[in-house]
Design a protein around this motif. Structure first.
Motif, short mmCIF file in Angstrom:
data_model
loop_
_atom_site.label_atom_id
_atom_site.label_comp_id
_atom_site.label_asym_id
_atom_site.label_seq_id
_atom_site.Cartn_x
_atom_site.Cartn_y
_atom_site.Cartn_z
N HIS A 93 0.88 -1.18 0.00
CA HIS A 93 0.00 0.00 0.00
C HIS A 93 0.91 1.22 0.00
O HIS A 93 1.49 1.58 1.03
N GLU A 94 1.08 1.83 -1.17
CA GLU A 94 1.98 2.96 -1.34
C GLU A 94 1.22 4.11 -1.98
O GLU A 94 0.10 3.96 -2.47
N SER A 95 1.85 5.28 -1.96
CA SER A 95 1.25 6.43 -2.62
C SER A 95 1.32 6.23 -4.13
O SER A 95 1.97 5.30 -4.63
N ALA A 96 0.66 7.11 -4.88
CA ALA A 96 0.64 7.03 -6.35
C ALA A 96 2.07 7.05 -6.89
O ALA A 96 2.95 7.69 -6.31
N PRO A 97 2.33 6.33 -7.98
CA PRO A 97 1.37 5.68 -8.88
C PRO A 97 1.07 4.22 -8.55
O PRO A 97 0.38 3.55 -9.31
N ASP A 181 8.07 -3.34 12.11
CA ASP A 181 6.67 -3.54 11.77
C ASP A 181 6.34 -2.76 10.50
O ASP A 181 6.42 -1.53 10.47
N ALA A 182 5.97 -3.47 9.45
CA ALA A 182 5.73 -2.82 8.16
C ALA A 182 4.53 -1.89 8.17
O ALA A 182 4.36 -1.09 7.24
N SER A 183 3.68 -1.96 9.21
CA SER A 183 2.56 -1.02 9.28
C SER A 183 3.06 0.41 9.39
O SER A 183 2.32 1.36 9.09
N GLU A 184 4.31 0.59 9.80
CA GLU A 184 4.88 1.93 9.93
C GLU A 184 5.00 2.65 8.59
O GLU A 184 5.08 3.87 8.55
N ILE A 185 5.04 1.90 7.49
CA ILE A 185 5.18 2.53 6.17
C ILE A 185 3.90 2.40 5.35
O ILE A 185 3.92 2.63 4.14
N ASP A 186 2.79 2.06 5.98
CA ASP A 186 1.54 1.91 5.26
C ASP A 186 1.13 3.23 4.59
O ASP A 186 1.01 4.26 5.26
N GLY A 187 0.95 3.22 3.28
CA GLY A 187 0.57 4.41 2.55
C GLY A 187 1.71 5.33 2.18
O GLY A 187 1.49 6.34 1.50
N TRP A 188 2.94 4.99 2.62
CA TRP A 188 4.10 5.83 2.31
C TRP A 188 4.61 5.53 0.90
O TRP A 188 4.15 4.60 0.23
N GLN A 189 5.57 6.30 0.45
CA GLN A 189 6.26 6.05 -0.81
C GLN A 189 7.70 5.66 -0.53
O GLN A 189 8.21 5.85 0.58
N TRP A 252 12.08 5.36 2.89
CA TRP A 252 10.62 5.36 2.89
C TRP A 252 10.16 6.65 3.57
O TRP A 252 10.68 7.02 4.63
N THR A 253 9.19 7.34 3.00
CA THR A 253 8.73 8.61 3.56
C THR A 253 7.29 8.87 3.14
O THR A 253 6.87 8.42 2.07
N PRO A 254 6.51 9.59 3.95
CA PRO A 254 5.12 9.86 3.57
C PRO A 254 4.97 10.99 2.56
O PRO A 254 3.90 11.18 2.00
N LYS A 255 6.05 11.77 2.34
CA LYS A 255 5.98 12.91 1.44
C LYS A 255 6.94 12.73 0.28
O LYS A 255 7.78 11.83 0.28
N ASN A 256 6.84 13.61 -0.69
CA ASN A 256 7.82 13.61 -1.77
C ASN A 256 9.21 13.91 -1.20
O ASN A 256 9.35 14.69 -0.25
N LEU A 257 10.22 13.30 -1.78
CA LEU A 257 11.58 13.49 -1.31
C LEU A 257 11.98 14.96 -1.46
O LEU A 257 11.90 15.54 -2.54
N SER A 258 12.45 15.55 -0.36
CA SER A 258 12.87 16.95 -0.38
C SER A 258 14.39 17.05 -0.50
O SER A 258 15.13 16.13 -0.14
N THR A 259 14.86 18.19 -0.99
CA THR A 259 16.29 18.42 -1.04
C THR A 259 16.89 18.47 0.37
O THR A 259 18.05 18.10 0.58
N HIS A 260 16.08 18.91 1.36
CA HIS A 260 16.54 18.96 2.74
C HIS A 260 16.81 17.55 3.26
O HIS A 260 17.85 17.29 3.88
N LEU A 261 15.88 16.63 3.02
CA LEU A 261 16.08 15.24 3.45
C LEU A 261 17.26 14.61 2.73
O LEU A 261 18.10 13.94 3.34
#
Length: 307
Positions: A93-97, A181-189, A252-261
């Protein structure tokens, strides 16, 4: 002929299917030369280097136990009591696409076995309606097999090299992360390292299963929780096999990868002693990386079939 869930009694048969395509078994000597040897003359770790857990019965049993705990899906194709095919897949279960999907990580065996296993996996994925698979762009036989089944291209992944840099801009926080626990990345990209799917790489890297094979655990790996400019992420840096100053990166992150990260990852890696980073990224991620990016010849494609 039948398809069913794998069980521990099947480990030898699954091992045999997984090693069937390996033409030569080799070992590197202390002087750096490569020698050909019979399978039985290699250690568990030396067999592992040819393809991972399913190269030997001992590590295969550990891995199958992990899969059967709910981590993934392991199916075998059996013909008159003989295992002739093996499939391994992971619900994601990941973000689009990508969204919700079942990802095929292994599909091995003869043509009849592979088609029967594919039918079974399509049935398993019927409630979520999407199944994916990865291949290198150079494997024409595999690509042709899946194209004939109605799979189409969803994403292209490029492996790149990037220098580690000790000059991050802005504040970031890093802590060691021991949970798995993989539930930690549920819905992440998974913007970095996704050659298969996010759940597959999580299960390969986060659980610590291989204490009984010290050569595996000797390879340095950092499992980290990052926060950079308010963006949370889990990051794994794994020392490359023959280059301890270089690391393979996964994120793995819930948002788009930032230059800061990205800057924080490069800075932390540099301060830890790494000097170069290797990562697999989709085409649009490569555009936010700086000019010292070096593209390699390795490219993967993610295929999808809606069902």
């Amino acid at each position: 002929m039948a398809v069913r869930l794998a069980q521990l009694d099947d480990v030898v048969g699954i091992r045999d299917v997984c090693i069937a395509g390996i033409a030569r078994w080799q070992r590197m000597t202390v002087s750096g030369h490569v020698e050909d040897l019979p399978y039985d003359d290699l250690s568990i770790y030396e067999r592992w280097l040819h393809g991972g857990a399913w190269m030997t019965v001992e590590t295969g049993a550990i891995w199958l136990t992990h899969l059967l705990s709910g981590t993934g899906l392991a199916l075998i194709h059996e013909d008159a009591g003989t295992i002739t095919g093996y499939a391994e897949a992971y619900f994601g279960h990941e973000s689009a696409p990508f969204g919700q999907h079942l990802h095929i990580a292994k599909l091995l065996g003869d043509e009849q076995a592979k088609h029967s296993l594919m039918d079974a996996m399509i049935e398993e994925a019927s409630d979520i309606g999407r199944i994916t698979v990865a291949s290198t762009i150079y494997d024409e036989a595999t690509l042709g097999f899946y194209h004939d089944l109605g799979f189409i291209e969803l994403s292209q992944i490029q492996r790149v090299n990037l220098s580690a840099k000790g000059d991050a801009v802005g504040f970031y926080k890093v802590t060691e992360h021991d949970l798995s626990d993989a539930s930690e990345i549920d819905g992440w990209q998974m913007p970095i390292g996704r050659l298969e799917n996010a759940r597959y790489h999580w299960e390969q890297l986060l659980p610590q299963l291989w204490y009984a094979v010290p050569e595996i655990t000797r390879r340095k790996i950092h499992r980290l929780r990052f926060n950079a400019g308010g963006q949370d992420a889990f990051v794994v840096l794994q020392e490359q096999l023959y280059n301890p100053r270089s690391a393979e990166v996964y994120c793995w992150t819930p948002k788009n990868l930032s230059t800061h990260l990205m800057g924080g990852i490069r800075d932390w890696a540099y301060k830890t002693g790494f000097r170069s980073l290797t990562m697999a990224v989709p085409e649009h991620i490569a555009k936010i990386l700086d000019s010292d990016l070096e593209q390699t010849a390795h490219q993967n494609v993610i295929l999808v079939k809606n069902i």
